[in-house]
Design an enzyme around this catalytic site. Sequence first.
Site, PDB file in Angstrom:
ATOM      1  N   GLU A  10      -1.495  -6.099   0.522  1.00  0.00           N
ATOM      2  CA  GLU A  10      -1.931  -5.082   1.523  1.00  0.00           C
ATOM      3  C   GLU A  10      -0.997  -3.848   1.580  1.00  0.00           C
ATOM      4  O   GLU A  10       0.333  -4.209   1.658  1.00  0.00           O
ATOM      5  CB  GLU A  10      -2.170  -5.435   2.805  1.00  0.00           C
ATOM      6  CG  GLU A  10      -2.699  -7.224   2.832  1.00  0.00           C
ATOM      7  CD  GLU A  10      -2.478  -7.534   4.422  1.00  0.00           C
ATOM      8  OE1 GLU A  10      -2.200  -6.737   5.287  1.00  0.00           O
ATOM      9  OE2 GLU A  10      -2.532  -8.515   4.493  1.00  0.00           O
ATOM     10  N   TYR A  95      -8.976   1.167   4.969  1.00  0.00           N
ATOM     11  CA  TYR A  95      -9.204   1.383   6.354  1.00  0.00           C
ATOM     12  C   TYR A  95      -7.996   2.153   6.929  1.00  0.00           C
ATOM     13  O   TYR A  95      -7.118   2.228   6.300  1.00  0.00           O
ATOM     14  CB  TYR A  95      -9.778   0.098   6.996  1.00  0.00           C
ATOM     15  CG  TYR A  95      -8.640  -0.943   7.271  1.00  0.00           C
ATOM     16  CD1 TYR A  95      -7.927  -1.632   6.222  1.00  0.00           C
ATOM     17  CD2 TYR A  95      -8.215  -1.198   8.646  1.00  0.00           C
ATOM     18  CE1 TYR A  95      -6.960  -2.403   6.226  1.00  0.00           C
ATOM     19  CE2 TYR A  95      -7.161  -2.341   8.531  1.00  0.00           C
ATOM     20  CZ  TYR A  95      -6.493  -2.818   7.616  1.00  0.00           C
ATOM     21  OH  TYR A  95      -5.942  -3.850   7.644  1.00  0.00           O
ATOM     22  N   ASP A  97      -5.021   1.300   9.596  1.00  0.00           N
ATOM     23  CA  ASP A  97      -4.454   0.501  10.245  1.00  0.00           C
ATOM     24  C   ASP A  97      -3.190   1.067  11.238  1.00  0.00           C
ATOM     25  O   ASP A  97      -2.350   1.501  10.477  1.00  0.00           O
ATOM     26  CB  ASP A  97      -3.632  -0.457   9.252  1.00  0.00           C
ATOM     27  CG  ASP A  97      -3.142  -1.459   9.852  1.00  0.00           C
ATOM     28  OD1 ASP A  97      -3.319  -1.725  11.341  1.00  0.00           O
ATOM     29  OD2 ASP A  97      -2.566  -2.897   9.405  1.00  0.00           O
ATOM     30  N   GLU A 102      -4.788   2.321   4.972  1.00  0.00           N
ATOM     31  CA  GLU A 102      -4.367   0.992   4.139  1.00  0.00           C
ATOM     32  C   GLU A 102      -5.280   0.307   3.368  1.00  0.00           C
ATOM     33  O   GLU A 102      -6.457   0.481   3.438  1.00  0.00           O
ATOM     34  CB  GLU A 102      -4.249  -0.322   5.090  1.00  0.00           C
ATOM     35  CG  GLU A 102      -3.710  -1.449   4.593  1.00  0.00           C
ATOM     36  CD  GLU A 102      -3.495  -2.500   5.584  1.00  0.00           C
ATOM     37  OE1 GLU A 102      -2.752  -2.172   6.466  1.00  0.00           O
ATOM     38  OE2 GLU A 102      -3.758  -3.706   5.149  1.00  0.00           O
ATOM     39  N   SER A 104      -6.422  -3.119   1.337  1.00  0.00           N
ATOM     40  CA  SER A 104      -5.939  -4.222   0.973  1.00  0.00           C
ATOM     41  C   SER A 104      -6.768  -4.588  -0.032  1.00  0.00           C
ATOM     42  O   SER A 104      -8.000  -4.452  -0.348  1.00  0.00           O
ATOM     43  CB  SER A 104      -6.637  -5.033   2.218  1.00  0.00           C
ATOM     44  OG  SER A 104      -5.731  -4.775   3.382  1.00  0.00           O
ATOM     45  N   HIS A 157       2.222  -5.999   2.545  1.00  0.00           N
ATOM     46  CA  HIS A 157       2.056  -7.630   2.686  1.00  0.00           C
ATOM     47  C   HIS A 157       1.508  -8.046   1.740  1.00  0.00           C
ATOM     48  O   HIS A 157       0.647  -7.602   1.069  1.00  0.00           O
ATOM     49  CB  HIS A 157       1.224  -7.674   4.005  1.00  0.00           C
ATOM     50  CG  HIS A 157       2.007  -7.073   5.405  1.00  0.00           C
ATOM     51  ND1 HIS A 157       1.043  -7.100   6.471  1.00  0.00           N
ATOM     52  CD2 HIS A 157       2.777  -6.566   5.394  1.00  0.00           C
ATOM     53  CE1 HIS A 157       1.892  -6.521   7.607  1.00  0.00           C
ATOM     54  NE2 HIS A 157       2.873  -5.949   6.885  1.00  0.00           N
ATOM     55  N   ASN A 159      -0.259 -11.906   0.290  1.00  0.00           N
ATOM     56  CA  ASN A 159      -0.810 -13.132   0.958  1.00  0.00           C
ATOM     57  C   ASN A 159      -1.142 -13.955  -0.192  1.00  0.00           C
ATOM     58  O   ASN A 159      -1.348 -13.652  -1.340  1.00  0.00           O
ATOM     59  CB  ASN A 159      -2.463 -12.556   1.246  1.00  0.00           C
ATOM     60  CG  ASN A 159      -2.094 -11.612   2.509  1.00  0.00           C
ATOM     61  OD1 ASN A 159      -1.789 -11.784   3.634  1.00  0.00           O
ATOM     62  ND2 ASN A 159      -2.556 -10.286   2.346  1.00  0.00           N
ATOM     63  N   ARG A 241      -3.236 -19.182   4.647  1.00  0.00           N
ATOM     64  CA  ARG A 241      -2.983 -17.983   4.035  1.00  0.00           C
ATOM     65  C   ARG A 241      -1.623 -17.596   4.423  1.00  0.00           C
ATOM     66  O   ARG A 241      -1.283 -17.368   5.645  1.00  0.00           O
ATOM     67  CB  ARG A 241      -3.744 -16.934   4.428  1.00  0.00           C
ATOM     68  CG  ARG A 241      -3.466 -15.462   3.794  1.00  0.00           C
ATOM     69  CD  ARG A 241      -4.486 -14.450   4.107  1.00  0.00           C
ATOM     70  NE  ARG A 241      -4.421 -14.245   5.647  1.00  0.00           N
ATOM     71  CZ  ARG A 241      -4.210 -13.112   6.196  1.00  0.00           C
ATOM     72  NH1 ARG A 241      -3.908 -11.957   5.488  1.00  0.00           N
ATOM     73  NH2 ARG A 241      -4.256 -13.011   7.535  1.00  0.00           N
ATOM     74  N   HIS A 243       1.158 -15.241   5.074  1.00  0.00           N
ATOM     75  CA  HIS A 243       1.187 -13.598   4.970  1.00  0.00           C
ATOM     76  C   HIS A 243       2.701 -13.318   5.210  1.00  0.00           C
ATOM     77  O   HIS A 243       3.376 -13.534   6.074  1.00  0.00           O
ATOM     78  CB  HIS A 243       0.478 -13.338   6.428  1.00  0.00           C
ATOM     79  CG  HIS A 243       0.447 -11.919   6.819  1.00  0.00           C
ATOM     80  ND1 HIS A 243       0.840 -11.263   8.074  1.00  0.00           N
ATOM     81  CD2 HIS A 243      -0.245 -10.825   6.081  1.00  0.00           C
ATOM     82  CE1 HIS A 243       0.375 -10.154   7.895  1.00  0.00           C
ATOM     83  NE2 HIS A 243       0.042  -9.651   6.821  1.00  0.00           N
TER      84      HIS A 243
END
Lengths: 509, 66
Positions: A10, A95, A97, A102, A104, A157, A159, A241, A243
């Site tokens: 992300e 979207y 953030d 952002e 993702s 980030h 994941n 998950r 993160h």
Amino acid sequence: MSVRRIMGIETEYGISVPGDPTANPMVLSGRVVTAYATQVGMRAARAGWDYEDEAPLRDARGFDMARGVADPSQLTDEEDPTLANVVLTNGARLYVDHAHPEYSSPEVTSPRDAIAWDRAGEAVMREAVRLLAVPGTPGVNLYKNNTDGKGASYGTHENYLMSRATPFAEIVRHLIPFFVARQVMCGSGRVGIGVESSRPGFQLAQRSDFFEVEVGLETTLKRPLINTRDEPHAVADRYRRLHVILGDANHCDVTNLLKLGTTSLVLGMIEDGAVGEALTVDKPVEALHRLSHDPTLRTTVEVAGRGTLTGVQLLWSYYELVDRWLERKYAGERDEDTAEVMQRWEQVLTKLERDPMEAYREVDWVTKLKTLESYRARDGLDWSDHRLRAIDIQWSDVRSDKGLFNRLLAAGRVEQLVDDTLVKDAVGNPPRDTRAYFRGTCLARFPREVAAASWDSVIFDVPSQPSLQRVPMLEPERGTEAHVGPLLERAESADDLLRLLAEGTSATG
Amino acid sequence: MATQEHKNPQRRDADPADDAPDPAPAAAPAKQELDDDVDSVLDEIDGVLESNSEEFVRGFVQKGGQ
């Protein structure tokens, strides 16, 4: 286990209006999302986000943070209708953030695919900038970086889907030392030392100065090396998950490959209980800062049972552990992705150990530092010079003609692993081997009937049903092309698809 | 811990300060060629870098994120 697992990246992009530092970044970010969504024929609010399974205050250590004591920026599950949000046909989420647009990425299964769909995100942002470049207006610029050098940081980030059976304490114990050192090969480079660049100089990583604690739930303040957010977006008693909030936004394919690949391998080894004695680093947060501040890579950290090690030597220790683990588990039978990551890992560490500048075609911070040093030498500039900070910022401008990294890439000065045609394909199409295939294909085929979607659900609004129909996708490795491709092919309408899904047995998970 | 020997010849456990740089590879380009190459990178940057870098840097203000 190998390097292959469900993973994704992300990225929050830096955003600015040339000549207008006071422009409202939330409104601007909304315009970025809406402009792109409209261009590809989607409405940013139409295929909204399904927040049912979001739990940003759930902690992996086994408790929930009280809503009342949480910082408002942590309440990411409270829907704000003024914020634009769209799920793309490639399975990604685009979207707003907080105050950044952002992207993702969809779930992928290999580091190479992670690169392809991460760069697809850059292409999306580049297209949004182009759409907003209306003659007579200043337009909006976007930057794939992680700090303004004035005290603000925003994240990239990673994941990683893991087995729930692995004790969280084991992840913390073995991952912290690795994360302290990982920036040596994965940092994107930054002009300025300290969160507000109060000292002139160059450091390895954009993000490192912004980390204050070892373990914690927060992502916007008191940032921790290990983030404990426990939102698996999958069957909760089977999966975790992880993160990861520590990393930089990368530009070089090789750096990105190493970031995802080596981390996935270290996690595999932890899941297998194969690390042995922990390589515990003394005062890890301080060690992270010190390593980042030394581009000569001579700074050492104290490692329990090993004495003092440089960042490169600490990474060699992990490399050797992983190499032996793979040898024990698979002998000569490494899959291509794993073999590639191990080969690159060895090559890059060898170069960094001999002379860091040798890695200038592969490692982001080295590419940036080499360029800045040449510039400094030519004009006799001090590290506090504005031109060097300007180069640092403009390095990550997403535009092909203005972005300095993009110029170097176009001139063949850095190594590219993933071909542009694959990236172009990834802008519109989902990965075929994860549930992102089902999500993206539903958006492509039935954009009007998809009322909302999330990582683990697609919600349909179809004429034949009085209420919304939620299709759960709690198994990230189901809903693949092999799994639901023929079914999606047969469905002539969303109604049809729901009927076929109901006939089959839990097609998506 | 496995006893298998690591096969990478560059691996060193010694103090990094002891590490002498290896000789340059034989195929290294001539110095003039390198200088020209660096010059062209810098020229390219000069061509696109924001003209008022001080104002550009001052104007790049972000809100914090995650």
